[in-house]
Design a protein around this motif. Structure first.
Motif, short mmCIF file in Angstrom:
data_model
loop_
_atom_site.label_atom_id
_atom_site.label_comp_id
_atom_site.label_asym_id
_atom_site.label_seq_id
_atom_site.Cartn_x
_atom_site.Cartn_y
_atom_site.Cartn_z
N GLN A 1 0.83 -1.21 0.00
CA GLN A 1 0.00 0.00 0.00
C GLN A 1 0.86 1.26 0.00
O GLN A 1 0.57 2.22 -0.71
CB GLN A 1 -0.93 0.02 1.21
N LEU A 2 1.93 1.24 0.79
CA LEU A 2 2.82 2.40 0.85
C LEU A 2 3.51 2.62 -0.49
O LEU A 2 3.71 3.77 -0.92
CB LEU A 2 3.85 2.22 1.97
N GLU A 3 3.89 1.55 -1.16
CA GLU A 3 4.55 1.66 -2.45
C GLU A 3 3.62 2.26 -3.50
O GLU A 3 4.09 2.94 -4.42
CB GLU A 3 5.05 0.29 -2.92
N GLU A 4 2.32 2.02 -3.38
CA GLU A 4 1.35 2.60 -4.31
C GLU A 4 1.27 4.11 -4.15
O GLU A 4 0.97 4.83 -5.10
CB GLU A 4 -0.02 1.96 -4.12
N GLY A 5 1.52 4.59 -2.93
CA GLY A 5 1.61 6.02 -2.67
C GLY A 5 0.32 6.80 -2.80
O GLY A 5 0.36 7.99 -3.10
N GLU A 6 -0.81 6.17 -2.57
CA GLU A 6 -2.09 6.86 -2.73
C GLU A 6 -2.74 7.23 -1.39
O GLU A 6 -3.92 7.56 -1.36
CB GLU A 6 -3.03 6.00 -3.57
N GLN A 7 -1.98 7.19 -0.30
CA GLN A 7 -2.54 7.47 1.01
C GLN A 7 -2.39 8.95 1.34
O GLN A 7 -1.43 9.60 0.92
CB GLN A 7 -1.81 6.66 2.11
N GLY A 8 -3.33 9.44 2.14
CA GLY A 8 -3.22 10.79 2.66
C GLY A 8 -2.20 10.80 3.80
O GLY A 8 -1.75 9.75 4.28
N MET A 9 -1.85 11.98 4.23
CA MET A 9 -0.83 12.12 5.27
C MET A 9 -1.22 11.42 6.57
O MET A 9 -0.41 10.74 7.18
CB MET A 9 -0.55 13.60 5.54
N ASP A 10 -2.49 11.53 6.98
CA ASP A 10 -2.93 10.87 8.21
C ASP A 10 -2.85 9.36 8.08
O ASP A 10 -2.39 8.67 8.99
CB ASP A 10 -4.35 11.29 8.58
N ASP A 11 -3.30 8.84 6.95
CA ASP A 11 -3.23 7.39 6.72
C ASP A 11 -1.78 6.93 6.68
O ASP A 11 -1.44 5.88 7.22
CB ASP A 11 -3.93 7.00 5.42
N LEU A 12 -0.93 7.71 6.02
CA LEU A 12 0.47 7.36 5.91
C LEU A 12 1.12 7.25 7.29
O LEU A 12 1.81 6.28 7.59
CB LEU A 12 1.20 8.40 5.06
N THR A 13 0.84 8.22 8.13
CA THR A 13 1.39 8.22 9.49
C THR A 13 0.94 6.98 10.25
O THR A 13 1.75 6.31 10.91
CB THR A 13 0.96 9.49 10.24
N ASN A 14 -0.34 6.66 10.18
CA ASN A 14 -0.87 5.48 10.87
C ASN A 14 -0.28 4.19 10.32
O ASN A 14 0.01 3.26 11.08
CB ASN A 14 -2.39 5.45 10.78
N MET A 15 -0.12 4.12 9.01
CA MET A 15 0.42 2.91 8.39
C MET A 15 1.89 2.70 8.78
O MET A 15 2.31 1.57 9.06
CB MET A 15 0.27 2.98 6.88
N VAL A 16 2.65 3.76 8.81
CA VAL A 16 4.06 3.65 9.20
C VAL A 16 4.17 3.23 10.66
O VAL A 16 5.00 2.39 11.01
CB VAL A 16 4.82 4.98 8.93
N LYS A 17 3.32 3.78 11.52
CA LYS A 17 3.31 3.39 12.94
C LYS A 17 2.96 1.91 13.09
O LYS A 17 3.62 1.18 13.83
CB LYS A 17 2.30 4.26 13.70
N GLU A 18 1.93 1.46 12.35
CA GLU A 18 1.56 0.05 12.42
C GLU A 18 2.68 -0.84 11.91
O GLU A 18 2.99 -1.87 12.52
CB GLU A 18 0.29 -0.21 11.62
N ALA A 19 3.32 -0.42 10.82
CA ALA A 19 4.43 -1.21 10.27
C ALA A 19 5.57 -1.31 11.29
O ALA A 19 6.15 -2.38 11.48
CB ALA A 19 4.93 -0.59 8.96
N SER A 20 5.86 -0.22 11.94
CA SER A 20 6.90 -0.21 12.97
C SER A 20 6.56 -1.18 14.10
O SER A 20 7.43 -1.94 14.57
CB SER A 20 7.08 1.20 13.52
N ASP A 21 5.31 -1.16 14.54
CA ASP A 21 4.87 -2.07 15.60
C ASP A 21 4.98 -3.53 15.14
O ASP A 21 5.40 -4.40 15.91
CB ASP A 21 3.43 -1.77 16.01
N LEU A 22 4.63 -3.80 13.90
CA LEU A 22 4.71 -5.17 13.37
C LEU A 22 6.15 -5.65 13.28
O LEU A 22 6.44 -6.81 13.57
CB LEU A 22 4.03 -5.25 12.00
N VAL A 23 7.06 -4.76 12.90
CA VAL A 23 8.48 -5.12 12.85
C VAL A 23 8.96 -5.50 14.25
O VAL A 23 9.68 -6.48 14.43
CB VAL A 23 9.32 -3.97 12.25
#
Length: 66
Positions: free
Chosen positions: A23-45
């Protein structure tokens, strides 16, 4: 208190992480979604690292008992 992510299996966490990366590679997220997705990815790592360390420790312990 454990979060839902702590209850994920390693394979589930990796699968979710893979989905987020796509989803991040597609680059179609808004800034709020991007922030939440990066936080979730960090937690998953973190979850994956913890599970890998736990597995490594269990394997080492198993070989020490022989």
């Amino acid at each position: 208190m454990k979060s839902k992510k702590d209850n994920l299996s390693y394979d589930e966490a990796i699968s979710r992480l893979d989905h987020l990366v796509k989803q991040l590679e597609e680059g179609e997220q808004g800034m709020d979604d991007l922030t939440n997705m990066v936080k979730e990815a960090s937690d998953l790592v973190k979850v994956c690292k913890q599970k890998l360390k736990m597995t490594s420790d269990e394997i080492k312990k198993a070989f020490e008992e022989e």
